[in-house]
Write a protein that holds these residues in place. Structure first.
Motif, PDB file in Angstrom:
ATOM      1  N   ASP A  71       0.831  -1.207   0.000  1.00 18.79           N
ATOM      2  CA  ASP A  71       0.000   0.000   0.000  1.00 18.79           C
ATOM      3  C   ASP A  71       0.865   1.257   0.000  1.00 18.79           C
ATOM      4  OD1 ASP A  71       1.012   0.087   2.529  1.00 18.79           O
ATOM      5  OD2 ASP A  71      -0.844  -0.494   3.520  1.00 18.79           O
ATOM      6  N   SER A  72       2.164   1.047  -0.003  1.00 20.84           N
ATOM      7  CA  SER A  72       3.050   2.199   0.047  1.00 20.84           C
ATOM      8  C   SER A  72       2.806   3.093  -1.177  1.00 20.84           C
ATOM      9  CB  SER A  72       4.499   1.705   0.077  1.00 20.84           C
ATOM     10  OG  SER A  72       5.354   2.760  -0.201  1.00 20.84           O
ATOM     11  N   LEU A  74      -0.016   4.641  -1.716  1.00 23.96           N
ATOM     12  CA  LEU A  74      -1.446   4.771  -2.011  1.00 23.96           C
ATOM     13  C   LEU A  74      -2.013   6.084  -1.470  1.00 23.96           C
ATOM     14  CD1 LEU A  74      -4.076   3.643  -3.059  1.00 23.96           C
ATOM     15  CD2 LEU A  74      -4.341   2.369  -0.941  1.00 23.96           C
ATOM     16  N   LEU A  75      -1.731   6.348  -0.192  1.00 23.02           N
ATOM     17  CA  LEU A  75      -2.278   7.578   0.374  1.00 23.02           C
ATOM     18  C   LEU A  75      -1.696   8.832  -0.275  1.00 23.02           C
ATOM     19  CD1 LEU A  75      -3.776   5.769   2.302  1.00 23.02           C
ATOM     20  CD2 LEU A  75      -3.231   7.347   4.142  1.00 23.02           C
ATOM     21  N   PRO A  76      -0.390   8.850  -0.484  1.00 27.03           N
ATOM     22  CA  PRO A  76       0.143  10.034  -1.171  1.00 27.03           C
ATOM     23  C   PRO A  76      -0.518  10.270  -2.527  1.00 27.03           C
ATOM     24  CG  PRO A  76       1.941   8.795  -0.191  1.00 27.03           C
ATOM     25  CD  PRO A  76       0.690   7.989   0.030  1.00 27.03           C
ATOM     26  N   ASN A  78      -3.389   9.213  -3.546  1.00 23.77           N
ATOM     27  CA  ASN A  78      -4.766   9.610  -3.309  1.00 23.77           C
ATOM     28  C   ASN A  78      -4.850  11.100  -2.962  1.00 23.77           C
ATOM     29  OD1 ASN A  78      -7.658   9.025  -2.536  1.00 23.77           O
ATOM     30  ND2 ASN A  78      -6.838   9.844  -0.617  1.00 23.77           N
ATOM     31  N   ARG A  79      -3.932  11.528  -2.079  1.00 29.11           N
ATOM     32  CA  ARG A  79      -3.972  12.919  -1.658  1.00 29.11           C
ATOM     33  C   ARG A  79      -3.653  13.852  -2.836  1.00 29.11           C
ATOM     34  NH1 ARG A  79      -3.904  16.840   2.661  1.00 29.11           N
ATOM     35  NH2 ARG A  79      -3.952  18.673   1.330  1.00 29.11           N
ATOM     36  N   PHE A  80      -2.687  13.455  -3.647  1.00 29.28           N
ATOM     37  CA  PHE A  80      -2.335  14.302  -4.791  1.00 29.28           C
ATOM     38  C   PHE A  80      -3.497  14.416  -5.755  1.00 29.28           C
ATOM     39  CE2 PHE A  80       2.294  13.122  -3.973  1.00 29.28           C
ATOM     40  CZ  PHE A  80       2.559  14.331  -3.374  1.00 29.28           C
ATOM     41  N   LEU A 111      -9.247   1.576  -2.351  1.00 30.10           N
ATOM     42  CA  LEU A 111      -9.500   1.930  -0.954  1.00 30.10           C
ATOM     43  C   LEU A 111     -10.641   1.098  -0.378  1.00 30.10           C
ATOM     44  CD1 LEU A 111      -9.122   5.821  -1.120  1.00 30.10           C
ATOM     45  CD2 LEU A 111      -7.630   4.220   0.086  1.00 30.10           C
TER      46      LEU A 111
ATOM     47  N   ALA B  92      -8.779   3.746   4.533  1.00 28.81           N
ATOM     48  CA  ALA B  92      -9.641   4.381   3.543  1.00 28.81           C
ATOM     49  C   ALA B  92     -10.254   5.657   4.101  1.00 28.81           C
ATOM     50  CB  ALA B  92     -10.731   3.401   3.107  1.00 28.81           C
ATOM     51  N   ALA B  99      -5.464  12.399   4.270  1.00 27.92           N
ATOM     52  CA  ALA B  99      -4.191  12.120   4.936  1.00 27.92           C
ATOM     53  C   ALA B  99      -3.123  11.906   3.870  1.00 27.92           C
ATOM     54  CB  ALA B  99      -4.313  10.880   5.809  1.00 27.92           C
ATOM     55  N   ARG B 100      -1.973  12.456   4.112  1.00 30.23           N
ATOM     56  CA  ARG B 100      -0.933  12.405   3.103  1.00 30.23           C
ATOM     57  C   ARG B 100      -0.272  11.021   3.064  1.00 30.23           C
ATOM     58  NH1 ARG B 100       2.866  15.500   0.244  1.00 30.23           N
ATOM     59  NH2 ARG B 100       4.041  13.862  -0.760  1.00 30.23           N
ATOM     60  N   ASP B 101      -0.246  10.366   4.212  1.00 31.21           N
ATOM     61  CA  ASP B 101       0.315   9.020   4.247  1.00 31.21           C
ATOM     62  C   ASP B 101      -0.061   8.409   5.590  1.00 31.21           C
ATOM     63  OD1 ASP B 101       1.607   6.814   3.309  1.00 31.21           O
ATOM     64  OD2 ASP B 101       3.376   7.916   2.652  1.00 31.21           O
ATOM     65  N   LYS B 115       9.039   8.270   4.809  1.00 27.85           N
ATOM     66  CA  LYS B 115       7.746   8.831   4.435  1.00 27.85           C
ATOM     67  C   LYS B 115       7.704  10.331   4.682  1.00 27.85           C
ATOM     68  CE  LYS B 115       5.006   4.687   4.518  1.00 27.85           C
ATOM     69  NZ  LYS B 115       3.696   4.326   4.083  1.00 27.85           N
TER      70      LYS B 115
END
Lengths: 809, 132
Positions: A71-72, A74-76, A78-80, A111, B92, B99-101, B115
């Motif tokens: 998942d590394s 994924l959030l970045p 998503n945020r971008f 997600l 999720a 959240a950025r990470d 990170k």
């Protein structure tokens, strides 16, 4: 903020196949967009284009690091994408908004599902990134809007209601989807990034033509002499260089082919395979394919079919190479599964199918700005090609109006420059050098000097002034700043860092330093090699770095400066440094040194320059095959430069390259021995002095040594060494010039110092080729000839006294 | 430029650990023990990065994240979530709130730094930097 009008979306190309994903771009050029204020159509805006591009680049970086079942990132990402959605707002152009909603759908899928990437979702996002990058590029009207990828949900496909002039897809596009399904669709296709890489592509093309020639010549030699090691090496190197260039330019198909051919030759080099006619055929077929690529690159650079995907059948060659490498009998050269599969070498001339553009209705390419030149030129071409049944190629996009304009601009730009054969330039500089010498010979001629004539004196002064000015001008013709070479490295480092998942920053310094363009040109390859090495092997992974208390981001510092009458280029990294024990062990293992050899630190570091030496455990795409550092050193030495290594284990490595300012002229110290004149390059002189009695001692069985500042330095009587008479019998009668190479030094005993002089180097010709103590000759100001000493050879001459660090360093 | 990092966690051990992780870098740390406190400190200190725990008394991390996104001045401050266990749902929710990470506890120190350094520039502290 930039306003974009719907106008710019009229350039809808119904048949644009999104073949190759454009590489991630970090810096984008934003052309100011001309907005016609008379138009009052409803405007669509995309706010903050530069910000958008920056976020897109960040997404690209994150994408480079994601992997399936992780998942590394994924959030970045998503945020971008959230940031992009926010920036786009509700007024974004339709293609942009549609692409964003596509990404949102995939991300939500991840997600809400496993929360981890899959191979499929990564592929989706990569395609997506390529697509939105192209969309973004198209927003300023300079490139066409990319086609909505066929695999994507057509329901989300933007409707081009704002572009009424775009016709409904003509019959041609209908046929298009069927085309890629034909056999040739398996063949990898490449698209040139003409807009960004034009300069690089040009260089690559030129270089490739040379490499292909040398490969062909080598093959001719191999046919008659299959075991010629030099030729096998040179073909191997040629493929290696080819691979490097292609990889650098993201020409993946080319790179893969060159890589496989290189592996084939590597096997030959290691005597695992023996050259036979089959292998020669295979190499020939491969180099033919490379040649077709190269030709196509060349014609695209000239504006023909610019931007069209290039597709040359290579899979079969690659398969044959692979099976040969596995030791299986090579499959028949043309096991054509279907009649349409192109047979290889024989059909070569016929298979540049991409050159034939599929007809596109001309109205579809209405250019945004009145630039009528491009479409009319392209139209007849496509018309003539239309009857040809080229079912096996995906339809290339029609000629891009903007690129037509670009090459036009290129043409006018080119008109203000003259492209000149560098050999001509060299001979001009050479002749000017001669002129300066001839001029000083005239002025210093005793007969001329005896003439008491004021007008003559004035004329001679005039002559001096003009020749001096001429010389300066001629020299400056070849001086260019090193910037271009340095800036190439930015991209290299970025690409390598992404590939290796390392964090690397490249700091450049002294980009304005000027040096001979001949040197600058030849400096590119060695620098690329060394920077690659630094990223590949020098810098550790972020995790290792942090564990060692270093910043996560590795730093490579590339600097150029004027120093010691020449140019000093430094490549400094803060990585793990060279491991002496490991280098030594490797060298012993490879049989390069004997296990009990006593080696100084610099001698151990010097081992990495030996052919066939490589400490890298794995063969990467870019380095680690054991070619590299030996080539680097040879290149640098060919430039009459030298390379030194300093390294501290755990703290990093610094490569220092010393180069002369120019190749044509050398700054030398003129010394006399008997009646002879010798020139010692100033770059290698440490000091010179008249020895005091007692400074020179004879050490038992070790010859003469001179005490230089407390260091015992081996003494070489230059006259005696060269078998020429000299006046100084006692060292005190002569002068000692201390010369150095690497960290070894020698004292040269000469009769007298005559002076410092810039001389134009002449080659010694065939007669003196067998000896290597002389690097060349030069005509001196008084018409005499001076011989230029090759200091490196002199210093490395076997001498009874070992030049260990304690004694001569 | 010195970066300011806010760590919001009810565990003093975690906060102290974060301080140690970021000690080698050119940054200052400020702390808060729960979401409510976190919002106050964030408003006052304007951090460059917030490392935010998921489960906390008084106000949990998700609520604080939501409130951050509603605050015009703080909505773009990058947030790295700390979660106790891997839970796709938790992630999720955090993702949708921008959240950025995120990183799961117990975390490897270098992963957190890796990170964080993708979010803010983490340079070595000047006084410990060796001159070449």
């Amino acid at each position: 903020m930039t306003i974009l009008r719907t106008d710019y979306f009229r350039v809808v190309l119904p048949n644009y196949s999104a073949g190759v994903i454009p590489c991630y771009k970090k810096s984008r050029q934003f052309n100011p967009i001309a907005v016609n204020s008379n138009q009052n159509q409803s405007s669509v805006t995309l706010n903050q284009l530069p910000k958008t591009a920056e976020i897109l680049a960040q997404i690209g970086e994150e994408l480079a690091f994601v992997s399936p079942d992780q998942d590394s990132g994924l959030l970045p990402i998503n945020r971008f994408i959230m940031d992009l959605e926010e920036l786009a707002g509700s007024t974004a152009p339709a293609p942009w908004a549609a692409a964003l909603s596509m990404a949102r759908r995939w991300l939500d899928g991840i997600l809400d599902g496993t929360g981890k990437f899959s191979a499929e979702s990564i592929a989706h996002l990569n395609t997506w990134h390529g697509h939105v990058s192209a969309v973004l590029d198209s927003l300023d009207g300079s490139t066409p809007l990319p086609e909505w990828p066929a695999a994507w949900d057509p329901a989300l496909k933007p409707k081009h209601n704002a572009a009424p002039s775009a016709p409904a897809p003509a019959p041609a596009p209908k046929a298009a989807p069927a085309a890629p399904a034909a056999p040739a669709a398996d063949e990898p296709s490449m698209r040139l990034n003409l807009a960004e890489d034009q300069e690089l592509l040009r260089e690559f093309h030129g270089e490739s033509v040379e490499l292909l020639q040398s490969i062909e010549q080598g093959l001719l030699v191999l046919e008659s002499n299959p075991s010629d090691a030099d030729t096998i090496n040179s073909i191997f190197r040629a493929f290696h260089t080819f691979k490097g260039g292609a990889g650098f330019l993201h020409l993946d198909a080319l790179r893969d082919l060159a890589h496989d051919l290189e592996s084939l030759l590597e096997a030959v080099r290691r005597s695992e395979l023996r050259i036979n006619s089959e292998i020669i055929d295979l190499i020939l077929a491969g180099s033919d394919a490379l040649k077709l690529f190269t030709q196509e690159i060349g014609s695209q650079l000239q504006g023909k079919n610019a931007g069209a995907p290039i597709q040359i059948p290579i899979l079969q060659i690659i398969r044959r190479v692979k099976s040969t490498l596995r030791g299986e009998p090579a499959p028949a050269p043309a096991p054509a599964p279907a009649a349409s599969a192109p047979p290889l070498p024989a059909a070569a001339p016929a298979i540049v199918p991409t050159a034939a553009p599929v007809p596109v209705s001309p109205q579809a390419t209405t250019p945004p700005a009145p630039k009528p030149a491009a479409p009319p030129v392209a139209a007849p071409e496509s018309a003539s090609a239309a009857p040809a049944p080229v079912s096996k190629t995906p339809p290339p996009p029609p000629p891009l109006p903007a690129q037509g304009a670009q090459s036009e601009a290129g043409a006018t730009l080119a008109n203000s420059f003259v492209k000149l054969d560098t050999a001509k330039l060299d001979s001009l500089v050479d002749l000017v050098g001669e002129l300066v010498i001839a001029q000083s010979m005239v002025v210093q001629n005793p007969d001329v000097q005896s003439i008491q004539s004021l007008p003559l004196a004035r004329c001679l002064r005039q002559l001096s002034r003009i020749t001096t000015e001429l010389q300066r001008n001629a020299m400056s013709l070849r001086m260019v700043p090193i910037r271009a070479v340095f800036h190439k490295m930015n991209r290299l480092v970025r690409d390598l860092a992404a590939q290796q998942q390392k964090q690397v920053q490249l700091l450049l310094d002294g980009e304005d330093t000027e040096l001979d363009r001949n040197i600058v040109e030849k400096l590119g390859d060695p620098l690329i090699h060394m920077i690659r090495n630094a990223v590949d092997h020098g810098l550790e992974s972020s995790a290792t770095r942090i564990a060692q208390g270093k910043p996560a981001q590795g730093t490579i510092r590339l600097s150029a400066s004027h120093q010691r009458g020449g140019i000093v280029i430094r490549i400094q990294d803060d990585g793990k440094g060279l491991d002496r024990a490991r280098i030594r062990a490797k060298a012993v293992e490879r049989g390069l040194v004997s296990p009990d050899a006593e080696l100084s630190e610099s001698e151990i570091f010097g081992l990495i320059f030996l052919p066939g030496f490589s400490t890298a455990e794995k063969v990467t795409d870019l380095s680690g095959r054991g070619v590299g550092m030996d080539v680097v050193r040879r290149n640098i030495e060919n430039l009459r430069g030298k390379i030194e290594i300093q390294s501290v284990l755990g703290q990093g490595t610094t490569f220092t390259i010393l180069l002369p300012l120019t190749l044509a002229i050398i700054d030398g110290l003129l010394v006399g021995v008997g009646t002879d004149r010798y020139i010692i390059p100033t770059l290698s002189i440490r000091e010179s002095f008249r020895p005091q009695p007692g400074m020179v001692k004879t050490v038992h069985e070790h010859g003469e040594v001179v005490n230089v500042r407390g260091r015992q330095t081996p003494l070489l009587r230059l006259g005696r060494h060269l078998g020429r008479p000299s006046k100084a019998v006692n060292p005190e009668d002569g002068i000692i010039v201390v010369v150095e190479s690497g960290d070894a030094a020698r004292g040269l005993l000469v009769d007298e110092l005559i002076g410092k002089q810039e001389v134009v180097i002449k080659s010694l010709g065939q007669t003196f080729q067998h000896q290597n103590l002389l690097a060349g000759s030069a005509v001196l100001g008084d018409g005499w000839v001076g011989l230029i000493l090759d200091v490196d050879t002199l210093v490395k001459m076997p001498h009874p006294l070992r030049s260990g660090p304690g004694i001569a360093a | 430029m010195t970066q300011k990092i806010l760590s919001v966690d009810d565990s003093k051990t975690v906060r102290r650990m974060l301080a140690r992780v970021f000690q080698p870098y050119d940054c200052t740390l400020c702390e808060a023990a729960n979401g409510e406190e976190g919002l106050a400190v964030a408003a006052r200190e304007k951090p460059d990065l917030i490392v935010l725990d998921y489960n906390m008394p008084v106000m949990d991390g998700i609520t604080m994240l939501r409130k951050l996104r509603e605050d015009a001045a703080l909505r773009n401050t990058p947030v790295i979530m700390l979660t106790a266990e891997t839970s796709a749902t938790n992630m999720a929710v955090a993702a949708r709130l921008g959240a950025r990470d995120y990183i799961t506890k117990p975390f490897q120190e270098d992963r957190l730094v890796a990170k964080a350094s993708r979010v803010i520039p983490l340079l070595p502290r000047l006084d410990t930097q060796k001159q070449p």
